[in-house]
Write an enzyme that holds these catalytic residues in place. Structure first.
Site, PDB file in Angstrom:
ATOM      1  N   TYR A  99       0.859  -1.186   0.000  1.00 13.58           N
ATOM      2  CA  TYR A  99       0.000   0.000   0.000  1.00 13.58           C
ATOM      3  C   TYR A  99       0.892   1.231   0.000  1.00 13.58           C
ATOM      4  O   TYR A  99       2.085   1.138   0.266  1.00 13.58           O
ATOM      5  CB  TYR A  99      -0.994  -0.004   1.167  1.00 13.58           C
ATOM      6  CG  TYR A  99      -0.396  -0.131   2.558  1.00 13.58           C
ATOM      7  CD1 TYR A  99       0.017   0.989   3.279  1.00 13.58           C
ATOM      8  CD2 TYR A  99      -0.295  -1.382   3.165  1.00 13.58           C
ATOM      9  CE1 TYR A  99       0.536   0.866   4.557  1.00 13.58           C
ATOM     10  CE2 TYR A  99       0.226  -1.513   4.439  1.00 13.58           C
ATOM     11  CZ  TYR A  99       0.636  -0.391   5.131  1.00 13.58           C
ATOM     12  OH  TYR A  99       1.152  -0.516   6.399  1.00 13.58           O
ATOM     13  N   HIS A 115       6.133  -0.720   1.246  1.00  6.45           N
ATOM     14  CA  HIS A 115       6.073   0.349   0.252  1.00  6.45           C
ATOM     15  C   HIS A 115       7.162   0.126  -0.800  1.00  6.45           C
ATOM     16  O   HIS A 115       8.270  -0.305  -0.474  1.00  6.45           O
ATOM     17  CB  HIS A 115       6.270   1.721   0.901  1.00  6.45           C
ATOM     18  CG  HIS A 115       5.443   1.944   2.125  1.00  6.45           C
ATOM     19  ND1 HIS A 115       4.082   1.780   2.137  1.00  6.45           N
ATOM     20  CD2 HIS A 115       5.798   2.312   3.391  1.00  6.45           C
ATOM     21  CE1 HIS A 115       3.617   2.047   3.353  1.00  6.45           C
ATOM     22  NE2 HIS A 115       4.638   2.366   4.128  1.00  6.45           N
TER      23      HIS A 115
END
Length: 440
Positions: free
Chosen positions: A366, A416
């Site tokens: 995400y 990430h």
């Protein structure tokens, strides 16, 4: 909260009767010697009736206000003003041209009224059916929001910057990703999440037993404002310049501080301090993006933008500003915060998915707070300057307040995709949508 259906038709009939009586009284009081003045007078009085009835509807429980508004709209569409005005036309003194102009004005008024009625009913249906959260919580806020949006529309200004981010047909790459209809902030009116968005959001931090989202949002907007502008009143100014200040070590000895502070908005994120680093990072902060695990106390006039990665994050806001019962998520979190409730904004979970899908193309688990800040800014600002993003001049990824130049291990966790995120910002800069300042 559910309301009995008994009495709804009576409220509607009373609203219609009241409107009809007022229109009739007004028509009788206007001199019939001038068709145009009569038409204007009646139209103006109808608007006064609409405002009065809407004001009165705020005193009644939902959905009475909706019936009252709908009744007024129906009166506007079908009330006998045509016959009333036609009877006042002198048969020999009015040209056919004036008659046509009068009819055109009336048709325009009716279409506008029909459009407003359509907006009311559509907003009601979407707000109730899509969230599963009864719109009854926000009956008063909804009417006030409509009034505020109308005022904003009247005062709306086009972008006057030399280069406006939202300008289309400059880059195909940008146009494929930028969706100006997406609203970055969660409000009582847009708290709608499609099922696939909701399920995706629940998986972000693998919350095992999430609380009911509808109940959580209802409780949330009892504590924090639910009627904020999801675009932070972007169109109320001609050119909004924003500085997004990251946490990179390339800010050290940059002397960017005064330049950063000169922007209209200054956005910071997570634990970034300013005290002791003012010469390089500036003194001002208007918006600070955090999640519970990255929270730090903010200045008195700073708006906290909570980035929720799970339902517990929304509950934490309520707890941290009231009872202080939530002290732990997957790590300890502050039980109480000093941020004023009216200064708390909520990043929309659907906007997080938009960033993930459209801008990151599914890279990483995400988005990071950094890229979320960047995409947030290009939606609420007209010009965006980035400071403190990327590695320092020696290729090290670390925070400007740390002395450890190898503190960039977070980039290897797989949560990430730092490299892909940086490439997105670099591409935005290459097509002149933003500017990136990499240190001196």
């Amino acid at each position: 909260m559910r309301h009995s259906r008994r009495g709804r038709p009576h409220r509607l009939l009373r609203g219609i009767q009241y409107s009809q009586d007022r229109i009739a009284q007004t028509a009788l009081s206007v001199p019939h010697t001038d068709v145009q003045s009569t038409d204007v007078s009646v139209s103006l009085d109808r608007l006064k009736i609409a405002l009065a009835a809407t004001e009165a509807s705020l005193q009644n429980p939902f959905p009475a206000s909706w019936y009252c508004i709908s009744g007024i709209s129906l009166v506007f569409l079908f009330s006998p003003s045509q016959a009333l005005l036609s009877s006042t036309l002198p048969s020999t003194q009015r040209s056919q041209h004036k008659i046509e102009m009068m009819n055109m004005r009336k048709r325009t008024l009716k279409w506008i009224t029909f459009f407003l009625l359509f907006i009311f009913l559509t907003s009601f249906v979407l707000n109730y059916s899509s969230t599963g959260v009864p719109a009854a919580w926000f009956s008063k806020q909804m009417v006030q929001e409509l009034s505020q949006n109308f005022r904003k529309f009247i005062k709306s200004q086009p972008c006057t910057c030399a280069h406006c981010i939202s300008q289309g047909k400059v880059s195909y790459w940008f146009d494929q990703r930028f969706n100006k209809t997406m609203q970055p902030l969660l409000t009582a009116q847009n708290a709608l999440m499609e099922e696939d968005t909701y399920q995706w959001w629940l998986r972000l931090q693998r919350e095992r037993k999430p609380s009911n989202l509808s109940d959580t949002i209802k409780e949330l907007f009892r504590v924090v404002p639910g009627n904020v502008d999801p675009m932070l009143d972007k169109r109320s100014v001609g050119c909004r310049r924003c500085a997004v200040v990251g946490n990179s070590g390339n800010l050290k000895d940059s002397s960017y501080g005064p330049e950063i502070d000169s922007h209209d908005f200054v956005l910071r994120m997570n634990r970034a301090p300013t005290v002791g680093f003012e010469a390089d990072v500036g003194r001002r902060t208007t918006h600070h993006l955090v999640y519970p695990e990255s929270f730090r106390e903010l200045g008195e006039n700073v708006s906290m933008v909570l980035v929720p990665f799970k339902t517990t994050d929304l509950q934490w806001v309520v707890s941290a500003t009231t009872t202080g019962t939530i002290t732990h998520t997957y790590v300890p979190v502050p039980p109480k915060i000093k941020v004023k409730q009216e200064k708390i904004l909520i990043y929309h979970p659907a906007f997080i998915k938009y960033v993930f899908d459209s801008w990151l193309q599914g890279h990483g688990r995400y988005p990071s707070t950094g890229i979320l800040s960047v995409i947030f800014s290009i939606h609420v600002c007209d010009e965006v300057d980035l400071y403190g993003f990327g590695a320092d001049s020696k290729g090290n990824w670390h925070h400007y307040w740390e002395n450890n130049p190898s503190a960039g291990a977070f980039r290897k966790t797989g949560v990430h995709d730092g490299d892909f995120e940086y490439n997105v910002t670099a591409t935005l800069a290459a097509i002149n949508k933003i500017r990136i300042f990499k240190g001196r």
